[in-house]
Write a protein that holds these residues in place. Sequence first.
Motif, PDB file in Angstrom:
ATOM      1  N   GLY A  60      20.552  75.568  36.133  1.00  0.00           N
ATOM      2  CA  GLY A  60      21.495  76.199  37.062  1.00  0.00           C
ATOM      3  C   GLY A  60      22.007  75.214  38.101  1.00  0.00           C
ATOM      4  O   GLY A  60      23.190  75.222  38.458  1.00  0.00           O
ATOM      5  N   PHE A  61      21.118  74.352  38.584  1.00  0.00           N
ATOM      6  CA  PHE A  61      21.521  73.344  39.572  1.00  0.00           C
ATOM      7  C   PHE A  61      22.491  72.342  38.950  1.00  0.00           C
ATOM      8  O   PHE A  61      23.479  71.949  39.582  1.00  0.00           O
ATOM      9  N   LEU A  62      22.221  71.940  37.711  1.00  0.00           N
ATOM     10  CA  LEU A  62      23.126  71.015  37.033  1.00  0.00           C
ATOM     11  C   LEU A  62      24.507  71.644  36.870  1.00  0.00           C
ATOM     12  O   LEU A  62      25.526  70.972  37.056  1.00  0.00           O
ATOM     13  N   ALA A  63      24.552  72.927  36.568  1.00  0.00           N
ATOM     14  CA  ALA A  63      25.847  73.607  36.456  1.00  0.00           C
ATOM     15  C   ALA A  63      26.589  73.586  37.790  1.00  0.00           C
ATOM     16  O   ALA A  63      27.815  73.503  37.818  1.00  0.00           O
ATOM     17  N   ARG A  64      25.879  73.630  38.888  1.00  0.00           N
ATOM     18  CA  ARG A  64      26.504  73.583  40.216  1.00  0.00           C
ATOM     19  C   ARG A  64      27.041  72.201  40.557  1.00  0.00           C
ATOM     20  O   ARG A  64      28.089  72.069  41.165  1.00  0.00           O
ATOM     21  N   VAL A  65      26.271  71.151  40.220  1.00  0.00           N
ATOM     22  CA  VAL A  65      26.666  69.804  40.626  1.00  0.00           C
ATOM     23  C   VAL A  65      27.628  69.140  39.643  1.00  0.00           C
ATOM     24  O   VAL A  65      28.247  68.140  39.982  1.00  0.00           O
ATOM     25  N   ALA A  66      27.774  69.692  38.457  1.00  0.00           N
ATOM     26  CA  ALA A  66      28.674  69.101  37.457  1.00  0.00           C
ATOM     27  C   ALA A  66      30.128  69.261  37.908  1.00  0.00           C
ATOM     28  O   ALA A  66      30.542  70.351  38.300  1.00  0.00           O
ATOM     29  N   PRO A  67      30.905  68.187  37.853  1.00  0.00           N
ATOM     30  CA  PRO A  67      32.327  68.304  38.198  1.00  0.00           C
ATOM     31  C   PRO A  67      33.037  69.244  37.226  1.00  0.00           C
ATOM     32  O   PRO A  67      32.709  69.268  36.033  1.00  0.00           O
ATOM     33  N   ALA A  68      33.978  70.002  37.739  1.00  0.00           N
ATOM     34  CA  ALA A  68      34.733  70.945  36.904  1.00  0.00           C
ATOM     35  C   ALA A  68      35.351  70.203  35.719  1.00  0.00           C
ATOM     36  O   ALA A  68      35.941  69.132  35.877  1.00  0.00           O
ATOM     37  N   GLY A  69      35.186  70.761  34.547  1.00  0.00           N
ATOM     38  CA  GLY A  69      35.734  70.172  33.338  1.00  0.00           C
ATOM     39  C   GLY A  69      34.838  69.138  32.688  1.00  0.00           C
ATOM     40  O   GLY A  69      35.129  68.651  31.598  1.00  0.00           O
ATOM     41  N   HIS A  70      33.739  68.781  33.338  1.00  0.00           N
ATOM     42  CA  HIS A  70      32.825  67.769  32.798  1.00  0.00           C
ATOM     43  C   HIS A  70      31.430  68.334  32.540  1.00  0.00           C
ATOM     44  O   HIS A  70      30.469  67.578  32.396  1.00  0.00           O
ATOM     45  N   GLU A  71      31.325  69.637  32.467  1.00  0.00           N
ATOM     46  CA  GLU A  71      30.032  70.271  32.295  1.00  0.00           C
ATOM     47  C   GLU A  71      29.358  69.846  30.993  1.00  0.00           C
ATOM     48  O   GLU A  71      28.159  69.559  30.964  1.00  0.00           O
ATOM     49  N   GLY A  72      30.122  69.774  29.909  1.00  0.00           N
ATOM     50  CA  GLY A  72      29.569  69.367  28.614  1.00  0.00           C
ATOM     51  C   GLY A  72      29.008  67.962  28.668  1.00  0.00           C
ATOM     52  O   GLY A  72      27.921  67.691  28.134  1.00  0.00           O
ATOM     53  N   GLN A  73      29.725  67.065  29.318  1.00  0.00           N
ATOM     54  CA  GLN A  73      29.246  65.689  29.452  1.00  0.00           C
ATOM     55  C   GLN A  73      27.949  65.643  30.263  1.00  0.00           C
ATOM     56  O   GLN A  73      27.013  64.919  29.930  1.00  0.00           O
ATOM     57  N   MET A  74      27.909  66.399  31.339  1.00  0.00           N
ATOM     58  CA  MET A  74      26.735  66.386  32.205  1.00  0.00           C
ATOM     59  C   MET A  74      25.503  66.959  31.485  1.00  0.00           C
ATOM     60  O   MET A  74      24.412  66.408  31.596  1.00  0.00           O
ATOM     61  N   PHE A  75      25.689  68.061  30.759  1.00  0.00           N
ATOM     62  CA  PHE A  75      24.555  68.629  30.034  1.00  0.00           C
ATOM     63  C   PHE A  75      24.134  67.725  28.879  1.00  0.00           C
ATOM     64  O   PHE A  75      22.954  67.644  28.550  1.00  0.00           O
ATOM     65  N   GLY A  76      25.096  67.027  28.269  1.00  0.00           N
ATOM     66  CA  GLY A  76      24.755  66.045  27.241  1.00  0.00           C
ATOM     67  C   GLY A  76      23.952  64.893  27.822  1.00  0.00           C
ATOM     68  O   GLY A  76      22.963  64.437  27.233  1.00  0.00           O
ATOM     69  N   LEU A  77      24.368  64.417  28.991  1.00  0.00           N
ATOM     70  CA  LEU A  77      23.630  63.354  29.669  1.00  0.00           C
ATOM     71  C   LEU A  77      22.237  63.831  30.064  1.00  0.00           C
ATOM     72  O   LEU A  77      21.248  63.095  29.924  1.00  0.00           O
ATOM     73  N   TYR A  78      22.150  65.076  30.520  1.00  0.00           N
ATOM     74  CA  TYR A  78      20.863  65.684  30.894  1.00  0.00           C
ATOM     75  C   TYR A  78      19.911  65.667  29.702  1.00  0.00           C
ATOM     76  O   TYR A  78      18.756  65.248  29.817  1.00  0.00           O
ATOM     77  N   ALA A  79      20.399  66.098  28.541  1.00  0.00           N
ATOM     78  CA  ALA A  79      19.560  66.140  27.345  1.00  0.00           C
ATOM     79  C   ALA A  79      19.194  64.738  26.866  1.00  0.00           C
ATOM     80  O   ALA A  79      18.045  64.471  26.499  1.00  0.00           O
TER      81      ALA A  79
END
Length: 140
Positions: A60-79
């Motif tokens: 949930g925190f990652l979803a908050r801090v991810a820049p709009a439109g880059h959520e997929g990239q951020m979750f990919g980086l997280y994994a």
Amino acid sequence: ALIGGLIDDLVGPKIIILTSLFILAGTGIAMYFVEGPLAFWIFGLILCLFVGPAQSASRGFLARVAPAGHEGQMFGLYATTGRAVSWMTPALFGIFVSLIGDGDRGGVLAIAVVLLVGALILVPVRDPKKHEPETAQPAV
């Protein structure tokens, strides 16, 4: 995890993550010092109570801090990051067991160290939802 989610809605995910990590680390340290199967089960169950809230709040925190439109990239980086550093805790576990001895007990301290380092890395990260300026609501 359900109770953690309800508290997350009230106070935000960062507090849930930090609280969970500190309790997990403290419980891990306590497990080094306690004796017997009853203590093992008690502290093991305490550990189980805080893993779920830490994991769900971190997403949930990652979803908050991810820049709009880059959520997929951020979750990919997280994994990817999780997989890239997954060797560290088992390696530290082995090192601590070798240095401290006392069987697996020494390794439990390594897990606590990893959790505390993770918490300390998270401390300076800002929650953008908590730092947004308040906007005036139009009168109805």
